[in-house]
Design a protein around this motif. Structure first.
Motif, PDB file in Angstrom:
ATOM      1  N   LEU A  25      35.802  15.131 -13.300  1.00 40.99           N
ATOM      2  CA  LEU A  25      35.974  15.147 -14.753  1.00 40.99           C
ATOM      3  C   LEU A  25      34.628  15.199 -15.468  1.00 40.99           C
ATOM      4  O   LEU A  25      34.470  15.894 -16.481  1.00 40.99           O
ATOM      5  CB  LEU A  25      36.743  13.902 -15.205  1.00 40.99           C
ATOM      6  N   ARG A  26      33.662  14.456 -14.940  1.00 45.67           N
ATOM      7  CA  ARG A  26      32.349  14.444 -15.582  1.00 45.67           C
ATOM      8  C   ARG A  26      31.614  15.759 -15.404  1.00 45.67           C
ATOM      9  O   ARG A  26      30.913  16.230 -16.299  1.00 45.67           O
ATOM     10  CB  ARG A  26      31.492  13.302 -15.012  1.00 45.67           C
ATOM     11  N   GLU A  27      31.750  16.376 -14.248  1.00 47.39           N
ATOM     12  CA  GLU A  27      30.899  17.514 -13.906  1.00 47.39           C
ATOM     13  C   GLU A  27      31.533  18.878 -14.141  1.00 47.39           C
ATOM     14  O   GLU A  27      30.828  19.891 -14.128  1.00 47.39           O
ATOM     15  CB  GLU A  27      30.466  17.401 -12.434  1.00 47.39           C
ATOM     16  N   GLY A  28      32.858  18.911 -14.315  1.00 45.04           N
ATOM     17  CA  GLY A  28      33.491  20.222 -14.511  1.00 45.04           C
ATOM     18  C   GLY A  28      34.972  20.104 -14.781  1.00 45.04           C
ATOM     19  O   GLY A  28      35.792  20.649 -14.025  1.00 45.04           O
ATOM     20  N   ALA A  29      35.319  19.416 -15.856  1.00 46.77           N
ATOM     21  CA  ALA A  29      36.722  19.116 -16.134  1.00 46.77           C
ATOM     22  C   ALA A  29      37.575  20.371 -16.259  1.00 46.77           C
ATOM     23  O   ALA A  29      38.771  20.360 -15.898  1.00 46.77           O
ATOM     24  CB  ALA A  29      36.842  18.282 -17.409  1.00 46.77           C
ATOM     25  N   ASP A  30      37.017  21.471 -16.747  1.00 49.01           N
ATOM     26  CA  ASP A  30      37.812  22.671 -16.989  1.00 49.01           C
ATOM     27  C   ASP A  30      37.661  23.715 -15.887  1.00 49.01           C
ATOM     28  O   ASP A  30      38.169  24.833 -16.014  1.00 49.01           O
ATOM     29  CB  ASP A  30      37.437  23.274 -18.348  1.00 49.01           C
ATOM     30  N   ALA A  31      37.008  23.338 -14.805  1.00 50.19           N
ATOM     31  CA  ALA A  31      36.934  24.225 -13.640  1.00 50.19           C
ATOM     32  C   ALA A  31      38.267  24.207 -12.895  1.00 50.19           C
ATOM     33  O   ALA A  31      39.026  23.235 -12.979  1.00 50.19           O
ATOM     34  CB  ALA A  31      35.800  23.783 -12.712  1.00 50.19           C
ATOM     35  N   VAL A  32      38.541  25.262 -12.166  1.00 49.69           N
ATOM     36  CA  VAL A  32      39.786  25.326 -11.395  1.00 49.69           C
ATOM     37  C   VAL A  32      39.751  24.286 -10.279  1.00 49.69           C
ATOM     38  O   VAL A  32      38.781  24.193  -9.519  1.00 49.69           O
ATOM     39  CB  VAL A  32      39.988  26.734 -10.807  1.00 49.69           C
ATOM     40  N   ALA A  33      40.823  23.518 -10.193  1.00 53.54           N
ATOM     41  CA  ALA A  33      40.940  22.495  -9.160  1.00 53.54           C
ATOM     42  C   ALA A  33      41.857  22.950  -8.032  1.00 53.54           C
ATOM     43  O   ALA A  33      41.488  22.895  -6.858  1.00 53.54           O
ATOM     44  CB  ALA A  33      41.475  21.198  -9.766  1.00 53.54           C
ATOM     45  N   THR A  34      43.075  23.384  -8.379  1.00 52.68           N
ATOM     46  CA  THR A  34      44.071  23.733  -7.372  1.00 52.68           C
ATOM     47  C   THR A  34      44.724  25.063  -7.689  1.00 52.68           C
ATOM     48  O   THR A  34      44.928  25.425  -8.852  1.00 52.68           O
ATOM     49  CB  THR A  34      45.162  22.652  -7.265  1.00 52.68           C
ATOM     50  N   ILE A  35      45.064  25.788  -6.620  1.00 54.10           N
ATOM     51  CA  ILE A  35      45.832  27.025  -6.712  1.00 54.10           C
ATOM     52  C   ILE A  35      46.986  26.896  -5.730  1.00 54.10           C
ATOM     53  O   ILE A  35      46.780  26.810  -4.520  1.00 54.10           O
ATOM     54  CB  ILE A  35      44.969  28.256  -6.373  1.00 54.10           C
ATOM     55  N   ASP A  36      48.190  26.863  -6.261  1.00 54.27           N
ATOM     56  CA  ASP A  36      49.403  26.708  -5.444  1.00 54.27           C
ATOM     57  C   ASP A  36      50.335  27.845  -5.825  1.00 54.27           C
ATOM     58  O   ASP A  36      51.060  27.777  -6.824  1.00 54.27           O
ATOM     59  CB  ASP A  36      50.044  25.346  -5.717  1.00 54.27           C
ATOM     60  N   GLY A  37      50.307  28.919  -5.055  1.00 59.62           N
ATOM     61  CA  GLY A  37      51.060  30.106  -5.427  1.00 59.62           C
ATOM     62  C   GLY A  37      50.489  30.691  -6.710  1.00 59.62           C
ATOM     63  O   GLY A  37      49.281  30.927  -6.828  1.00 59.62           O
ATOM     64  N   ALA A  38      51.362  30.871  -7.702  1.00 60.71           N
ATOM     65  CA  ALA A  38      50.905  31.410  -8.990  1.00 60.71           C
ATOM     66  C   ALA A  38      50.419  30.323  -9.934  1.00 60.71           C
ATOM     67  O   ALA A  38      49.955  30.620 -11.035  1.00 60.71           O
ATOM     68  CB  ALA A  38      52.050  32.187  -9.646  1.00 60.71           C
ATOM     69  N   ARG A  39      50.519  29.068  -9.518  1.00 56.79           N
ATOM     70  CA  ARG A  39      50.184  27.941 -10.395  1.00 56.79           C
ATOM     71  C   ARG A  39      48.723  27.535 -10.203  1.00 56.79           C
ATOM     72  O   ARG A  39      48.297  27.211  -9.090  1.00 56.79           O
ATOM     73  CB  ARG A  39      51.112  26.768 -10.093  1.00 56.79           C
TER      74      ARG A  39
END
Length: 511
Positions: free
Chosen positions: A17-31
């Motif tokens: 959250l501190r270093e990249g809150a809006d970076a992509v975290a998870t990709i599960d299929g199209a989600r």
């Protein structure tokens, strides 16, 4: 003086959250979800669990495939102060029921796809916990997504250090499965060793295809999370889907077991895709045949291979064989050196340390080692006697500290008074170009005590006599198979390990 907060598994979420809150975290299929969205779901998950009676120290069972829901429940349980019990998704209803009876979870979250197993589980579990269904609504049960939508973002109930974080059940291939007690300190200690080994860098993309209830895959998730990697999930291993996902998402890192490595190399689309994005392949959970390792290195010369040797009881690998070691003529045949948080030695039957080059049992100690087996104090004391985790593996260590795993103690074959290590015989067999997979076990014999029996999957035609003659050119005659059985496939556990206990039982019965 107030004691500070120790290692805790939610720490990487705060860091993300501190270093990249809006970076992509998870990709599960199209989600696709960012770290901000992921942490919000984790906090709501904790609220849902607390609403179902989960208090600090209570167990939460999860029966679900790899995916972002696994992340919700893993960290939501920690946020609520609970203990996660990830259930083997390939178990029968009876095996699942055993884990639930043993761990007594406060709640069970089950993926919609496993609902057909639920009636049999409910019959076998006298004190059945409340059930929440994920992956789709089901009549008569709470729906995970609906509960999350109605929840608030809970404050963290911080547990850390030696507080219990997870109960990981062993595969149960040699008897009833046991719950391995892993603390926050143990899991995060090993994750930090792996993340800080210099083999992974911030911004990596980790593909999760090995099952996350397995410690190797789970520790890989935690380690890559420390480096704020993107996480791509596949619900199960299928070679074509893995190859396609690597190419689509530009995956840099993945964890595989040896059977998965072979499946990828054998798949017809392997050469047709651009897989140049792959930087590291972590492999482990079972021995890898030298011939397969050589083939993988030749097929992916730019990839840094990292072998991990360890077990559930050690939160992951106790030794790593790093990319540079794979380019060394002799070290590539070893299982690597102990990770920084682990002390390792080789001992005899009296637990006396042996000098370099001598074979004995591998024992380890350090913060990554389990607290013990759940509700099994005698077995815990036996495994951890003298303060050392006794792995049950036979091995030796060279003068430079590289450990060479020879075999499992229980897989050693005693024939005519001689010890035969099945891994050595499998290594000889696997060098034959017609052999795709093999496993070697002992078959009871009135004269010899046991004889060496090979179970083989072929890729090209070959006879038993040809394979035995091939082995005689490479290993001592007494080590060579006296019988060879051909099959279309070997039995595998959910983690991709060959089920040698099953093969031994079948050899004993003459099947």
């Amino acid at each position: 003086m107030t004691r500070g907060v120790g290692l805790h598994l939610t720490q990487p979420l705060h860091r993300a959250l501190r270093e990249g809150a809006d970076a992509v975290a998870t990709i599960d299929g199209a989600r696709v979800r960012t770290w901000r969205e992921t942490v919000a779901r984790v906090r709501r998950a904790a609220d849902v669990l607390a609403g179902h009676g989960v208090a600090p120290g209570d167990r939460v069972a999860l029966l679900a495939p790899n995916g972002d829901v696994f992340v919700d429940l893993l960290f939501g349980t920690m946020w609520a102060g609970g203990v996660l019990v990830p259930v083997n998704t390939r178990w029968s209803a009876a095996e699942i029921a055993h884990a639930l009876v043993d761990s007594r979870p406060r709640v069970l979250v089950i993926d919609h796809g496993f609902l057909p197993l639920l009636p049999a589980i409910q019959v076998a579990v006298p004190q059945m916990p409340p059930v929440i269904v994920s992956g789709g609504a089901a009549s008569g049960f709470d729906d995970w997504e609906a509960l999350l939508a109605a929840a608030t973002e809970a404050e963290e109930h911080l547990r850390h250090g030696d507080d219990l974080a997870a109960l990981l059940y062993t595969g149960g291939t040699t008897g009833a499965s046991k719950g391995v007690m892993l603390s926050h300190r143990a899991l995060l200690t090993y994750a930090m060793c792996l993340a800080g080994s210099g083999e992974s860098a911030p911004g990596a993309c980790m593909l999760h295809t090995a099952p996350l209830f397995h410690v190797g895959a789970l520790s890989g998730l935690l380690a890559s999370l420390l480096n704020r990697a993107r996480h791509v999930f596949l619900p199960a291993f299928e070679a074509g889907a893995v190859i396609a996902a690597i190419a689509e998402h530009r995956v840099s890192d993945l964890f595989l077991v040896p059977t998965m490595v072979q499946s990828l190399l054998d798949h017809p689309s392997f050469a047709a895709h651009d897989l140049s994005c792959v930087e590291r392949v972590y492999y482990g959970a079972a021995p890898i045949a030298p011939a397969l390792m050589d083939r993988a290195i030749a097929a992916m010369p730019r990839v840094g291979f990292v072998q991990g040797y360890g077990m559930t009881e050690t939160s992951g690998s106790v030794a790593l064989l790093k990319p540079a070691d794979h380019r060394h003529d002799t070290r590539v045949r070893s299982n690597g050196r102990a990770v920084m948080a682990i002390e390792m030695k080789i001992v005899d039957a009296g637990d006396r340390e042996l000098p370099a080059g001598e074979r004995g049992e591998i024992v380890v100690r350090g913060d990554a080692v389990m607290a013990g087996y759940w509700n099994r104090p005698e077995e815990s004391a036996a495994a951890l006697r003298g303060g050392w985790m006794h792995t049950g593996d036979v091995g030796w260590m060279d003068a430079d500290g590289y450990v060479h795993v020879v075999d499992r103690l229980k897989d050693m074959i005693l024939t005519g008074g001689e010890n035969v290590f099945s891994i050595e015989v499998e290594g000889a067999l696997s060098c034959h170009p017609a052999v795709a997979q093999c496993a070697v076990v002992g078959r009871p014999d009135d004269h010899w005590g046991e004889t060496v029996h090979a179970v083989v999957v072929l890729r090209d035609a070959a006879t038993a006599d040809e394979l035995i003659a091939h082995c005689r050119d490479r290993i001592a005659r007494y080590k060579c198979p006296r019988s060879v059985e051909f099959r279309s496939a070997l039995p595998l556990s959910a983690a991709g390990k060959i089920l040698k206990a099953q093969l031994r039982d079948e050899a004993k019965d003459g099947r």
